[in-house]
Write a protein that holds these residues in place. Structure first.
Motif, PDB file in Angstrom:
ATOM      1  N   PRO B 215      40.049  32.098  39.619  1.00 30.04           N
ATOM      2  CA  PRO B 215      38.397  31.478  39.963  1.00 30.04           C
ATOM      3  C   PRO B 215      37.734  32.663  38.503  1.00 30.04           C
ATOM      4  CG  PRO B 215      39.583  32.353  42.192  1.00 30.04           C
ATOM      5  CD  PRO B 215      41.097  32.327  40.814  1.00 30.04           C
ATOM      6  N   ASN B 216      36.738  32.482  37.993  1.00 30.16           N
ATOM      7  CA  ASN B 216      35.922  32.747  37.732  1.00 30.16           C
ATOM      8  C   ASN B 216      35.271  34.496  38.135  1.00 30.16           C
ATOM      9  OD1 ASN B 216      34.303  32.938  35.338  1.00 30.16           O
ATOM     10  ND2 ASN B 216      32.460  32.462  35.884  1.00 30.16           N
ATOM     11  N   SER B 217      34.979  34.533  39.327  1.00 27.74           N
ATOM     12  CA  SER B 217      34.479  35.332  39.857  1.00 27.74           C
ATOM     13  C   SER B 217      35.687  36.561  39.302  1.00 27.74           C
ATOM     14  CB  SER B 217      33.709  35.235  41.129  1.00 27.74           C
ATOM     15  OG  SER B 217      34.840  35.135  41.691  1.00 27.74           O
ATOM     16  N   LYS B 218      36.675  35.994  40.018  1.00 22.63           N
ATOM     17  CA  LYS B 218      37.804  37.991  39.907  1.00 22.63           C
ATOM     18  C   LYS B 218      38.848  37.426  38.171  1.00 22.63           C
ATOM     19  CE  LYS B 218      38.832  36.338  44.808  1.00 22.63           C
ATOM     20  NZ  LYS B 218      38.915  35.275  45.463  1.00 22.63           N
ATOM     21  N   PHE B 219      37.519  36.272  37.405  1.00 22.29           N
ATOM     22  CA  PHE B 219      38.565  36.259  36.223  1.00 22.29           C
ATOM     23  C   PHE B 219      38.724  37.877  35.311  1.00 22.29           C
ATOM     24  CE2 PHE B 219      39.690  35.799  31.926  1.00 22.29           C
ATOM     25  CZ  PHE B 219      39.951  34.914  31.769  1.00 22.29           C
ATOM     26  N   ASP B 220      37.779  38.451  35.423  1.00 22.17           N
ATOM     27  CA  ASP B 220      38.172  39.928  34.908  1.00 22.17           C
ATOM     28  C   ASP B 220      38.538  40.525  34.701  1.00 22.17           C
ATOM     29  OD1 ASP B 220      36.108  38.491  32.867  1.00 22.17           O
ATOM     30  OD2 ASP B 220      34.328  38.879  33.579  1.00 22.17           O
ATOM     31  N   ALA B 221      38.556  40.733  36.563  1.00 17.12           N
ATOM     32  CA  ALA B 221      39.102  41.783  37.110  1.00 17.12           C
ATOM     33  C   ALA B 221      40.035  41.516  37.125  1.00 17.12           C
ATOM     34  CB  ALA B 221      38.281  42.196  38.665  1.00 17.12           C
ATOM     35  N   THR B 222      41.500  40.248  37.604  1.00 18.77           N
ATOM     36  CA  THR B 222      42.249  40.053  37.425  1.00 18.77           C
ATOM     37  C   THR B 222      42.973  39.636  36.055  1.00 18.77           C
ATOM     38  OG1 THR B 222      41.542  37.898  38.850  1.00 18.77           O
ATOM     39  CG2 THR B 222      44.001  37.795  38.097  1.00 18.77           C
ATOM     40  N   VAL B 223      42.258  39.131  35.013  1.00 22.96           N
ATOM     41  CA  VAL B 223      42.839  40.105  33.695  1.00 22.96           C
ATOM     42  C   VAL B 223      42.863  41.557  33.572  1.00 22.96           C
ATOM     43  CG1 VAL B 223      41.949  40.145  31.166  1.00 22.96           C
ATOM     44  CG2 VAL B 223      41.363  37.729  32.205  1.00 22.96           C
ATOM     45  N   ALA B 224      42.058  42.745  33.802  1.00 18.45           N
ATOM     46  CA  ALA B 224      42.975  44.004  33.760  1.00 18.45           C
ATOM     47  C   ALA B 224      43.725  44.210  35.069  1.00 18.45           C
ATOM     48  CB  ALA B 224      41.024  44.867  34.580  1.00 18.45           C
ATOM     49  N   GLU B 225      43.334  43.364  35.981  1.00 17.27           N
ATOM     50  CA  GLU B 225      44.925  43.637  36.368  1.00 17.27           C
ATOM     51  C   GLU B 225      46.174  43.866  35.641  1.00 17.27           C
ATOM     52  OE1 GLU B 225      45.723  41.941  40.929  1.00 17.27           O
ATOM     53  OE2 GLU B 225      44.043  42.486  40.507  1.00 17.27           O
ATOM     54  N   ARG B 226      45.856  42.350  35.589  1.00 14.55           N
ATOM     55  CA  ARG B 226      47.430  41.748  34.825  1.00 14.55           C
ATOM     56  C   ARG B 226      47.446  43.179  33.757  1.00 14.55           C
ATOM     57  NH1 ARG B 226      47.977  39.544  38.413  1.00 14.55           N
ATOM     58  NH2 ARG B 226      47.339  37.840  38.167  1.00 14.55           N
ATOM     59  N   ALA B 227      46.851  42.955  33.139  1.00 16.46           N
ATOM     60  CA  ALA B 227      46.796  44.012  31.505  1.00 16.46           C
ATOM     61  C   ALA B 227      47.831  45.448  32.415  1.00 16.46           C
ATOM     62  CB  ALA B 227      45.638  44.436  31.467  1.00 16.46           C
ATOM     63  N   GLN B 228      47.269  46.055  33.578  1.00 14.42           N
ATOM     64  CA  GLN B 228      47.372  47.422  34.572  1.00 14.42           C
ATOM     65  C   GLN B 228      49.450  46.825  34.419  1.00 14.42           C
ATOM     66  OE1 GLN B 228      46.503  50.481  33.508  1.00 14.42           O
ATOM     67  NE2 GLN B 228      45.075  49.581  32.846  1.00 14.42           N
ATOM     68  N   GLU B 229      48.474  45.476  35.196  1.00 11.84           N
ATOM     69  CA  GLU B 229      51.024  45.904  36.219  1.00 11.84           C
ATOM     70  C   GLU B 229      51.823  44.890  34.715  1.00 11.84           C
ATOM     71  OE1 GLU B 229      48.568  42.679  39.520  1.00 11.84           O
ATOM     72  OE2 GLU B 229      50.730  41.939  37.562  1.00 11.84           O
ATOM     73  N   PHE B 230      51.040  44.934  33.759  1.00 13.11           N
ATOM     74  CA  PHE B 230      52.354  44.297  31.997  1.00 13.11           C
ATOM     75  C   PHE B 230      51.985  45.142  31.929  1.00 13.11           C
ATOM     76  CE2 PHE B 230      50.531  39.850  31.800  1.00 13.11           C
ATOM     77  CZ  PHE B 230      52.176  39.365  32.838  1.00 13.11           C
ATOM     78  N   ALA B 231      51.662  46.142  31.612  1.00  6.65           N
ATOM     79  CA  ALA B 231      51.605  47.851  30.864  1.00  6.65           C
ATOM     80  C   ALA B 231      52.095  48.589  31.654  1.00  6.65           C
ATOM     81  CB  ALA B 231      50.723  48.833  31.113  1.00  6.65           C
TER      82      ALA B 231
END
Lengths: 483, 552
Positions: B215-231
């Motif tokens: 969802p667009n409203s959660k996009f930036d937050a989810t990307v940031a979250e995913r990046a942290q998870e992968f890291a």
């Protein structure tokens, strides 16, 4: 055979396209309808939904009978599907297929291009209703409130018209696009409207009048160019929409005109001759002319941005394909192909604003924008007549096309309203004199009070010269429901 | 397009990209400067790119590996509203020569391969965070990332519109990555590649075109979250800091390019370029700590950077030099000692990066469409990684016995363990395994000779060189070969060599390059795309391409 001159009410949806015999489209539209009603109900405050509004409804596409006036609750408004009558032997007016019979079905090769144009047009229709959703609360009169609602329901009908085309001619993709037209929402973070200008709230009534004058006029020009489409159902749809759009322009022009008239009147009554004596003028509760100029500057330039880049491949493709014509294409005297013609556009070279010849096909947007500017200048002249008649030394002007642009060749440079290139410092120093400031917005907002007594008007705006449907001055255009 | 194209850049001069570092997560933002095109005559609107934009991206991928080993996740996103990337600039393509287009596409895909492989090679995982239109080359960029996230704002989409719009292919990996990497069903791929507007929302996920729709409203937050998870999930060891990639010592003359370890000599009349590689000036460092201290001056890294640049320079700036001759001079034992240090410490981040970089540079040589020949002369140092060049070229010639008046050490080849799998080709086999596809026992025989300097007769017996030539024959044979080669049609040469170089199994990489070379370049030459009435030429004019409907 269905009767083109008489709208068929035998189904849920008024139409003159033989919907009752077109089961597939009927089913699609009826499925879409509840979503639309939900959208409408969520949009306009409930008090107004329950009010009786004196609206015109299209009952026929006959020039004499398309506007039937009566009281109606907005959710009960009959949003129909109405196309201008088919013209026998109509041909494709422009591009590489010019002169061939107009298409009655979508040609496969242009399906996507055509669908995109319809979706973009369709997306603006509900967007403006969304932008204007809170204005009724500060309506300066029942007359104005009624005009707002009239504009709103007709934008809703225009959405219906585009949705019909999507359902009828674009199959499954078209149905999905139609659903997405309800999914996107003006200013939404989740799914904003497609064009930037349609994601800004319309904060006050002067903005609404400026919007209907300038931005709806962009809509009018787009409809004019789609009315020239070689795809006949699109052309017919847009031709009928244009008859309604004229009223929106009227609301804008007279709205700004009445604001000016009231300001001039109050200035005269109080012996103020200097239009720049803004503190005194504002203290009297009317909007000073320099501020009206600033609002004009803002809305005109935002609307210019809606025409897109000066040189545009998409516009060239659409013209050459015969999907979109020029303004009044049928009245233009040339080969309607433009393959060897040029057109003069603005450009910016070596720090200079210059005029430059480019292939005419690629300048279709610019040409439409020039036509728009000429069209928009008319009302400005009539506004100036009001000021002149009042004996006040002030002239409203359309700013130079380079001023305040976010799209096109001027977008990353700073200009004043005369089109002079400025440094950042000079622009900052001048900006508050050219564009409305937050303080200006606050001032306008302070004047926005709802007036609901029939025949009465808020202090910042003059009454209209003539009522809607020739009704008398104290006519109750909206019978407000008790909340 | 005669201006010199410079492949060297650094962050202080980027015009099109911004890179942000935040611990293990880096953000690479594409924000193309419209007026920053490499050539005149087009504007890079809507985040469209040309070679100049790609050169910066390549620089970013290199620096990410060497200067920022702490990075485990790289987020690629757009700095523009409403558009992720519109792909290669069409007007640039329309105006570019065929040779420029081909070289541009090749380099573009090599760069994509680099960040695509970054996860496996270096533990750097690339995420494409797609907001806005992501079309053509823009979607190809996303496809080369390891994870694609798409916002669901009811207008952002992924698309490959080349066929309907331009009558060319999304050939720089687009078609192949859709089927081979994303494993999109072929009929859906057919639909996807035939529609201009692409696919958006949940369907993009259902069709495997993206990994996530958010969802667009959660996009930036989810990307940031995913990046942290992968890291957090990354197996990549923590490294405090990297080394600096300083500007190359390079001087370009009329007929030569001089680097510190690489000399390129241009013979325009003879359509030949000679690349001479120098061996190390000193002994190998004793430890990886010393290598880190030497940084980009460490012999094998400096050599790789210079050779990489020289190849790119020849490809784009010296297009009529159809023959590239590789020579080397230096101490083979020292070359091997430098490489041995890296091989013994292959789990050290910098050793790993240098080895992986050599893998890429050698692949770049494989992929260079020039006739390649290596001369193993007296005093040469074709050891280990440098011996790989002998197996990359089309032919190799080796000096046999002593030459009159030549007191350099006798020509030898020094194999190392690395010649058996450290630097696989695009087909995922070592160059020796590819060379001896029909005689696997020859690979084993060669393996038995690791560490032994092999003189001409032995190298010949092992099949490591094409011909060995003595003092009497050398000059004439080499001259005749070179003259003959220069007389052949460059097109036929390119085609023949590309066919012969990549024996063995297909991989996604070989398929991408093979199809790029064959199909895309064929279409680029056909009137339906690039003729005066072709779609690519006419793009932007509003007039459609006029196609010859004959199927070929």
């Amino acid at each position: 055979m269905h009767d083109l001159m008489n709208v068929s009410y035998d189904t849920q949806i008024p139409n003159n396209v033989g919907l009752s015999s077109d089961k597939r489209v009927l089913k699609a539209l009826e499925k879409w309808h509840p979503g639309y009603i939900n959208w409408w109900n969520d949009l306009i405050p409930d008090k107004f939904q329950q009010s009786l509004v004196y609206l015109r409804t299209a009952v026929s596409v006959d020039p004499k009978g398309w506007a039937k006036f009566d009281y109606v609750k907005m959710p009960d408004y009959r949003w129909g599907v109405l196309l201008a009558p088919q013209v026998e032997g109509r041909t494709i007016p422009c591009g590489e297929h010019a002169g061939e019979p107009a298409w009655q079905e979508v040609p496969g090769e242009y399906r996507n291009l055509m669908k995109r144009l319809i979706v973009i047009q369709g997306d603006t229709e509900p967007a403006s209703v969304e932008q204007q959703r809170f204005l009724a609360i500060t309506a300066p009169s029942l007359y104005d409130m009624r005009n707002l609602f009239q504009v709103n329901v007709e934008e809703g009908r225009h959405l219906w018209a585009m949705v019909y085309l999507l359902h009828k001619y674009f199959g499954r993709d078209g149905r999905e696009e139609a659903d997405d037209l309800l999914r996107r929402s003006s200013g939404s973070e989740e799914a904003p409207r497609m064009l930037g200008a349609f994601n800004e709230e319309t904060p006050d009534w002067l903005s609404f009048f400026m919007f209907t004058y300038f931005t709806d006029r962009d809509g009018k020009m787009q409809l004019e160019s789609l009315a020239q489409s070689g795809f006949d159902p699109l052309s017919r749809t847009c031709r009928f929409m244009l008859t309604e759009e004229a009223h929106h322009m009227f609301v804008g022009e007279t709205g700004v005109g009445r604001t000016i008239e009231r300001t001039c009147q109050v200035m005269k009554e109080n012996g103020i001759d200097d239009p720049y004596d803004t503190d005194r003028i504002r203290a009297l509760g009317v909007i000073d002319l320099p501020l009206i100029q600033k609002k004009l500057n803002l809305h005109y330039t935002l609307s210019l941005d809606l025409f897109g880049q000066e040189v545009s491949t998409n516009a060239a493709n659409a013209f050459n394909a015969g999907i979109k014509g020029r303004y009044q294409e049928h009245r233009l005297d040339d080969d309607h192909k433009l393959t060897n013609d040029t057109y003069t556009v603005w450009d910016f070279e070596d720090g200079q604003v210059v005029r430059k010849e480019v292939p005419a096909l690629t300048a279709i947007n610019m040409r439409l924008r020039d036509d728009y500017t000429r069209d928009a200048a008319g009302g400005v002249g009539r506004w100036n007549k009001i000021i002149e008649k009042a004996g006040i030394d002030f002239e409203l002007k359309l700013p130079h096309e380079a001023f305040n642009r976010k799209i096109g060749v001027f977008s990353d440079k700073l200009f004043d309203p005369d089109g002079t290139l400025l440094s950042g410092a000079d622009y900052d120093a001048g900006e508050k004199g050219w564009l409305p400031t937050h303080a200006d917005g606050d001032f306008i907002q302070s004047l926005m009070v709802q007036v609901t007594e029939p025949g009465k008007y808020a202090g910042w705006i003059a009454p209209p010269k003539v009522g809607i449907d020739n009704k008398p001055g104290d006519f109750e255009y909206v019978k407000l429901a008790m909340a | 397009m005669t201006k010199l194209i410079n492949f060297q850049t650094d962050p202080s001069t980027y015009r099109h990209w911004k890179v942000g570092y935040d611990g293990p997560v880096a953000t690479v933002t594409m924000d193309v400067d419209e007026n920053g095109g490499l050539f005149d005559g087009y504007q890079l609107k809507l985040n469209s790119y040309d070679l100049g934009v790609d050169i910066e991206l390549y620089d970013i991928t290199q620096r990410m590996r060497f200067e920022h080993p702490e990075v485990k996740v790289v987020v690629m996103k757009s700095g523009k509203d409403k558009v992720f990337c519109a792909g290669a600039n069409i007007r640039m393509l329309g105006g570019a020569s065929h040779a420029h287009k081909v070289n541009f596409c090749k380099f573009t895909n090599e760069t994509r391969n680099t960040f695509e492989a970054a996860e496996d090679d270096s533990g750097q995982k690339w995420i494409a965070a797609v907001k806005g239109a992501c079309a053509g080359g823009g979607y190809e960029l996303a496809l080369a990332c390891n994870h694609i996230m798409l916002t669901d704002d009811s207008s952002s989409s992924v698309a490959l519109p080349e066929v309907p719009l331009l009558a060319v292919l999304p050939g720089t990996g687009g078609l192949t990555r859709v089927t081979d990497k994303r494993k999109v069903r072929r009929d859906r791929a057919d639909v996807f590649c035939s529609i201009e507007e692409g696919i958006r929302g949940q369907r993009a996920k259902e069709w495997r075109l993206v990994d996530e729709v958010i969802p667009n409203s959660k996009f930036d937050a989810t990307v940031a979250e995913r990046a942290q998870e992968f890291a957090a999930a990354s197996a990549k060891p923590d490294v405090a800091g990297g080394i600096s990639l300083t500007p190359l010592a390079r001087k370009i003359d009329e007929a030569a390019v001089h680097y510190s370890l690489v000399e390129v000599e241009i013979d325009r009349a003879g359509h030949k370029a000679t690349i001479t590689l120098s061996g190390p000036e000193g002994d190998a460092p004793a430890s990886m700590d010393e290598v880190v201290a030497e940084g980009d001056q460490f012999y094998l890294l400096r050599l790789a950077r210079e050779l990489d640049d020289a190849i790119l320079h020849l490809r784009l700036n010296e297009r009529e030099e159809g023959l590239i001759v590789f020579r080397s001079q230096g101490d083979a034992d020292r070359v091997k000692a430098h490489e041995d240090l890296l091989l013994a410490n292959a789990d050290h981040w910098l050793a790993n990066e240098i080895l992986k970089y050599w893998k890429r540079v050698l692949k770049r040589i494989d992929m260079t469409s020039r006739s390649l020949v290596a001369l193993v002369e007296h005093g040469s140092c074709f050891a280990g990684v440098l011996a790989e060049i002998l197996f990359a070229v089309d032919r190799s010639y080796m000096m046999e016995d002593e030459f009159e008046g030549d007191n350099r050490p006798l020509a030898t080849i020094l194999l190392n363990g690395s010649n058996f799998g450290t630097y696989p080709m695009a087909n995922d086999l070592s160059r020796l395994a590819t060379r001896f596809l029909g005689e696997p026992e020859a690979v084993e025989e060669a393996r038995g000779k690791v560490g032994e300097p092999l003189e001409a007769d032995e190298a010949d017996a092992l099949g490591l060189v094409t011909y060995i030539l003595d003092d009497i024959d050398w000059d004439d044979e080499i001259r005749i070969f070179i003259e003959e080669r220069a007389s052949f049609s460059p097109d036929a040469m390119t085609g023949m060599e590309a066919n012969l170089r990549f024996a063995g199994p297909e991989t996604m990489e070989t398929r991408i390059f093979g199809r790029l070379t064959a199909w895309q370049n064929w279409i680029f030459n056909r009137p339906n795309a690039t003729g005066p009435e072709g779609a690519l030429q006419r793009y932007g004019s509003g007039i459609r391409g006029n196609y010859n409907m004959e199927r070929v």
